[in-house]
Write a protein that holds these residues in place. Structure first.
Motif, PDB file in Angstrom:
ATOM      1  N   GLN A  68     -58.816 -47.785 -50.777  1.00  0.00           N
ATOM      2  CA  GLN A  68     -58.800 -46.947 -49.574  1.00  0.00           C
ATOM      3  C   GLN A  68     -60.154 -46.258 -49.448  1.00  0.00           C
ATOM      4  O   GLN A  68     -60.914 -46.163 -50.418  1.00  0.00           O
ATOM      5  CB  GLN A  68     -57.676 -45.919 -49.644  1.00  0.00           C
ATOM      6  CG  GLN A  68     -57.736 -44.995 -50.841  1.00  0.00           C
ATOM      7  CD  GLN A  68     -56.536 -44.074 -50.915  1.00  0.00           C
ATOM      8  OE1 GLN A  68     -55.911 -43.764 -49.902  1.00  0.00           O
ATOM      9  NE2 GLN A  68     -56.201 -43.618 -52.117  1.00  0.00           N
ATOM     10  N   ASN A  96     -62.247 -42.822 -48.479  1.00  0.00           N
ATOM     11  CA  ASN A  96     -62.054 -41.381 -48.360  1.00  0.00           C
ATOM     12  C   ASN A  96     -62.696 -40.866 -47.072  1.00  0.00           C
ATOM     13  O   ASN A  96     -63.203 -41.643 -46.262  1.00  0.00           O
ATOM     14  CB  ASN A  96     -62.604 -40.654 -49.601  1.00  0.00           C
ATOM     15  CG  ASN A  96     -64.102 -40.875 -49.787  1.00  0.00           C
ATOM     16  OD1 ASN A  96     -64.828 -41.162 -48.833  1.00  0.00           O
ATOM     17  ND2 ASN A  96     -64.575 -40.724 -51.010  1.00  0.00           N
ATOM     18  N   GLU A  97     -62.692 -39.554 -46.882  1.00  0.00           N
ATOM     19  CA  GLU A  97     -63.163 -38.969 -45.625  1.00  0.00           C
ATOM     20  C   GLU A  97     -64.644 -39.238 -45.375  1.00  0.00           C
ATOM     21  O   GLU A  97     -65.091 -39.269 -44.233  1.00  0.00           O
ATOM     22  CB  GLU A  97     -62.897 -37.460 -45.630  1.00  0.00           C
ATOM     23  CG  GLU A  97     -61.414 -37.113 -45.595  1.00  0.00           C
ATOM     24  CD  GLU A  97     -61.181 -35.615 -45.608  1.00  0.00           C
ATOM     25  OE1 GLU A  97     -62.181 -34.866 -45.714  1.00  0.00           O
ATOM     26  OE2 GLU A  97     -60.009 -35.190 -45.501  1.00  0.00           O
ATOM     27  N   SER A  98     -65.422 -39.443 -46.438  1.00  0.00           N
ATOM     28  CA  SER A  98     -66.849 -39.718 -46.268  1.00  0.00           C
ATOM     29  C   SER A  98     -67.148 -41.211 -46.161  1.00  0.00           C
ATOM     30  O   SER A  98     -68.320 -41.611 -46.099  1.00  0.00           O
ATOM     31  CB  SER A  98     -67.634 -39.118 -47.446  1.00  0.00           C
ATOM     32  OG  SER A  98     -67.232 -39.715 -48.660  1.00  0.00           O
ATOM     33  N   GLN A 152     -62.436 -45.973 -52.601  1.00  0.00           N
ATOM     34  CA  GLN A 152     -61.739 -45.545 -53.803  1.00  0.00           C
ATOM     35  C   GLN A 152     -60.830 -46.681 -54.249  1.00  0.00           C
ATOM     36  O   GLN A 152     -60.031 -47.190 -53.466  1.00  0.00           O
ATOM     37  CB  GLN A 152     -60.902 -44.285 -53.541  1.00  0.00           C
ATOM     38  CG  GLN A 152     -61.733 -43.066 -53.217  1.00  0.00           C
ATOM     39  CD  GLN A 152     -60.877 -41.836 -52.957  1.00  0.00           C
ATOM     40  OE1 GLN A 152     -61.357 -40.824 -52.453  1.00  0.00           O
ATOM     41  NE2 GLN A 152     -59.607 -41.928 -53.301  1.00  0.00           N
TER      42      GLN A 152
END
Length: 219
Positions: free
Chosen positions: A5, A7-9, A13
């Protein structure tokens, strides 16, 4: 097998990552055995996502939905009944038989996926050109030209000097005359290639015994 997945940045991951041996390299697998073995590897994380990206490094005819029909095997995989099958569809049939809802399965080429991963990272490093290169069980190369990813399938390159020992190893495979470059340097062929070289070497009695044991291993 792993759960991926962003992440927000936008960073990847990767969790629950597990390695396992390639399917159908220890004897002949039937179609049922092949897909059941694949499902066994995926089931521990099957509920983590409705989408599966399957890195499937064999010649396929890709379908509009992202699935792929296997055209032929390479790298010594021995599952002849799987040739002509839709890989994602057959895997979904096993999932459904085990009470798991169908997944969106997209087949990925490992070399192209590697190149795209490089593109994702390369901008921060000031890269202005990209090459995807695989050297592992097999080998291949991809590059970008005119905004299009070109999958070279360089493992099949055969316009290079080929030694007698390479021809011997090639002749003992299940696809002689194909993937010559791959057979000369890729991981799955290094055992038989080393054995062929040792058979030509002047060895002591102990060395000959080791070669005999290796011969049994690679039959």
């Amino acid at each position: 097998v792993g759960v991926a997945q962003f992440n927000e940045s936008g960073k990847l991951q990767l969790d629950t990552f597990q390695k396992s041996k390639m399917v159908a390299q220890d004897g002949t697998f039937s179609k049922t055995e092949f897909f059941e073995a694949l499902a066994d590897r995926i089931l521990p994380v099957i509920n983590e996502s409705d989408a599966i990206g399957f890195c499937f490094s064999y010649p396929c005819e890709i379908q509009p939905n992202g699935d792929g029909k296997l055209l032929r095997w390479t790298k010594g995989v021995d599952a002849p009944d799987v040739v002509g099958c839709l890989i994602g569809e057959e895997l979904n049939k096993v999932f459904e038989a085990r009470g798991v809802a169908r997944k969106k399965i997209v087949l990925l080429n490992d070399t192209v996926a590697t190149l795209l991963a490089g593109v994702a990272e390369g901008a921060e490093r000031g890269a202005n050109g990209y090459v995807g290169f695989i050297l592992g069980t097999g080998t291949n190369t991809a590059y970008v030209e005119g905004g299009v990813v070109i999958n070279v399938e360089s493992g099949g390159f055969d316009q290079l000097p080929v030694a007698e020992i390479d021809r011997e190893v090639d002749g003992a495979t299940n696809n002689p005359g194909k993937q010559i470059f791959e057979k000369m340097l890729a991981g799955t062929y290094l055992g038989p290639l080393t054995l062929a070289a040792l058979k030509r070497a002047p060895l002591s009695d102990g060395g000959q015994q080791v070669v005999a044991e290796m011969d049994d291993l690679f039959v």
